[in-house]
Design a protein around this motif. Structure first.
Motif, PDB file in Angstrom:
ATOM      1  N   ALA A   1       0.858  -1.187   0.000  1.00 36.64           N
ATOM      2  CA  ALA A   1       0.000   0.000   0.000  1.00 36.64           C
ATOM      3  C   ALA A   1       0.896   1.239   0.000  1.00 36.64           C
ATOM      4  N   PRO A   2       0.585   2.235  -0.853  1.00 34.25           N
ATOM      5  CA  PRO A   2       1.421   3.440  -0.894  1.00 34.25           C
ATOM      6  C   PRO A   2       1.528   4.114   0.485  1.00 34.25           C
ATOM      7  N   GLY A   3       0.476   4.031   1.289  1.00 34.42           N
ATOM      8  CA  GLY A   3       0.461   4.678   2.597  1.00 34.42           C
ATOM      9  C   GLY A   3       1.372   4.045   3.622  1.00 34.42           C
ATOM     10  N   HIS A   4       2.002   2.927   3.273  1.00 34.54           N
ATOM     11  CA  HIS A   4       2.915   2.265   4.217  1.00 34.54           C
ATOM     12  C   HIS A   4       4.322   2.834   4.154  1.00 34.54           C
ATOM     13  N   ILE A   5       4.583   3.767   3.241  1.00 36.74           N
ATOM     14  CA  ILE A   5       5.930   4.320   3.135  1.00 36.74           C
ATOM     15  C   ILE A   5       6.184   5.297   4.281  1.00 36.74           C
ATOM     16  N   THR A   6       7.453   5.377   4.727  1.00 37.65           N
ATOM     17  CA  THR A   6       7.797   6.319   5.795  1.00 37.65           C
ATOM     18  C   THR A   6       8.288   7.645   5.198  1.00 37.65           C
ATOM     19  N   ASP A   7       8.283   8.662   6.041  1.00 38.24           N
ATOM     20  CA  ASP A   7       8.802   9.977   5.629  1.00 38.24           C
ATOM     21  C   ASP A   7      10.261   9.878   5.182  1.00 38.24           C
ATOM     22  N   ASP A   8      11.081   9.171   5.973  1.00 41.84           N
ATOM     23  CA  ASP A   8      12.512   9.066   5.649  1.00 41.84           C
ATOM     24  C   ASP A   8      12.717   8.400   4.281  1.00 41.84           C
TER      25      ASP A   8
ATOM     26  N   ARG B   1      10.687   8.459   1.740  1.00 39.09           N
ATOM     27  CA  ARG B   1      10.283   9.427   0.706  1.00 39.09           C
ATOM     28  C   ARG B   1      11.394  10.464   0.465  1.00 39.09           C
TER      29      ARG B   1
ATOM     30  N   GLY C   1      11.701   0.087   6.891  1.00 34.72           N
ATOM     31  CA  GLY C   1      10.338   0.158   6.375  1.00 34.72           C
ATOM     32  C   GLY C   1       9.429  -0.810   7.120  1.00 34.72           C
ATOM     33  N   VAL C   2       8.157  -0.778   6.799  1.00 40.11           N
ATOM     34  CA  VAL C   2       7.190  -1.717   7.373  1.00 40.11           C
ATOM     35  C   VAL C   2       7.367  -3.046   6.644  1.00 40.11           C
ATOM     36  N   THR C   3       7.806  -4.075   7.372  1.00 41.96           N
ATOM     37  CA  THR C   3       7.963  -5.382   6.716  1.00 41.96           C
ATOM     38  C   THR C   3       6.601  -6.090   6.624  1.00 41.96           C
TER      39      THR C   3
END
Lengths: 253, 253
Positions: free
Chosen positions: B14-21, B23, B116-118
């Motif tokens: 899901a695109p929303g799982h990316i972190t600020d760092d 990006r 990241g979210v694994t």
């Protein structure tokens, strides 16, 4: 009309570890529920200024969960906040335990768990790539499970050759358990197995200490520390004037 | 002057799982290196439009790592992208293996792993809170380790009472391994132990199937599936007309 209950992991400490989905959930909050430290972080990370804070002690997790469920049933949009990932020794389990014990109508609520970066992933990234192989995550707290279960899990995980991440390694109420854990591990693993004490990773007072298992002492940890125990494939890369990198070989001969 | 090598986990889908760092790292990329699917996702998530794409097959990880290290040594800002977290069966280990084998000067490079979210965290969030207790993460691929090691780890993890997340459960080259894994687990765990096949979580073609261990069949999985095996404390909450929630009790009697 019922609302939405968000259960959100804020990541392990650095503001940049938050996900987009977590930020969106915080912006929609009518209420923020959690340990005071996490509620403060949620506000710093952009929670709705209108959200009402409900800060509670970490020992009151089921009460906090019921409170959040009540608020959602009233049509509000409560956000329960945890550090790291809410599903890893965070608030998610407590909320579903409360649902299972609560009124049947709670089963119709819209509950959304938003995953986060759990501490072991941030620690691993900080060190290099020590999770390169298979790994496990074990809480040393015996508040909720007997020490015999913890010790047996540690021994079997070490026999399995897993990299081991220890959460909640030490508290004032349990000053000796981490030393007992090292004793269990020393019965299985070689003396030179690398042990890393990673404290407050991503925060201002970050501190990393690496020692061989033979020299690992519980006093090097506190409740903000994650302890990582390597496996037979874990290697160190020395770097003149810089802290070494740690990684685990992907290949097992 | 050397550049920075970022190793970035994009989250599980899901695109929303990316972190600020993550990006921020993508926005600074001079080059994107990775499996084609992940390079495309990095572009969709806001990678610098000027970044040069280097898409390579997943079987060429060490070559890809050396290429990225070369680019950083030339003063560029390469970003190596992985799905989920780069430290969990992603590119991070390959990069540090390449450093260990490469020219000494690579040890002075600025290498930053962005966690990241694994996948297991996203799957757990989607289901409820099945990781409520201790858990382990095991890759079923025997490309890099003998099957005997995998089988032994599965048996010990089950004996330890850990919730078990199986990554890379099945491929065209290994059609039978997941069934062999279930056989190992059935020797230790009760027939009613819940097994979840979670496919493409957070993506359009998401699919979830839950069965008792006695009925688990390898054919229910492919390479986009994560298989989660519960433990003695894992419980289900039935919900009329809705898919059940799964959670693991925090307390062990």
């Amino acid at each position: 009309m019922s609302g939405v209950l968000f259960i959100v992991g804020l990541g392990p400490g650095a503001p940049g570890h938050i996900t987009d989905d977590a930020r969106v959930a915080l912006s929609q909050a009518s209420d923020l529920l959690g340990y005071g430290l996490y509620v403060a972080r949620a506000r710093a990370l952009g929670a709705s200024p209108k959200a009402v804070s409900h800060e509670t002690d970490n020992r009151e997790e089921l009460d906090r969960a019921r409170h959040a469920l009540d608020l959602a049933a009233q049509g509000r949009c409560p956000v329960v906040v945890s550090g790291g990932d809410a599903g890893v020794f965070g608030m998610a389990s407590a909320v579903f335990e409360a649902v299972a014990q609560g009124p049947f109508s709670w089963r119709g609520l819209d509950i959304r768990v938003i995953p986060g970066v759990t501490a072991v992933l941030a620690v691993s990234a900080r060190l290099g790539a020590p999770l390169g192989g298979d790994f496990c995550v074990i809480s040393l707290s015996d508040n909720l499970k007997p020490w015999e279960v913890v010790a047996r899990r540690l021994s079997l995980a070490a026999q399995a050759g897993l990299v081991i991440a220890l959460y909640n390694p030490r508290s004032l109420a349990r000053p000796d358990q981490l030393d007992k854990a090292f004793d269990v591990l020393r019965d299985v693993l070689p003396a030179e197995t690398p042990v890393i004490f990673a404290r407050a990773i991503g925060r201002e007072n970050e501190h990393v200490l690496g020692v061989p298992l033979s020299e690992a002492r519980g006093e090097a940890a506190d409740m903000s520390t994650l302890v990582l125990v390597g496996c037979a494939q874990t290697r160190q890369i020395e770097r003149p004037g810089l802290s070494p990198w740690l990684y685990t070989l992907r290949r097992i001969p």
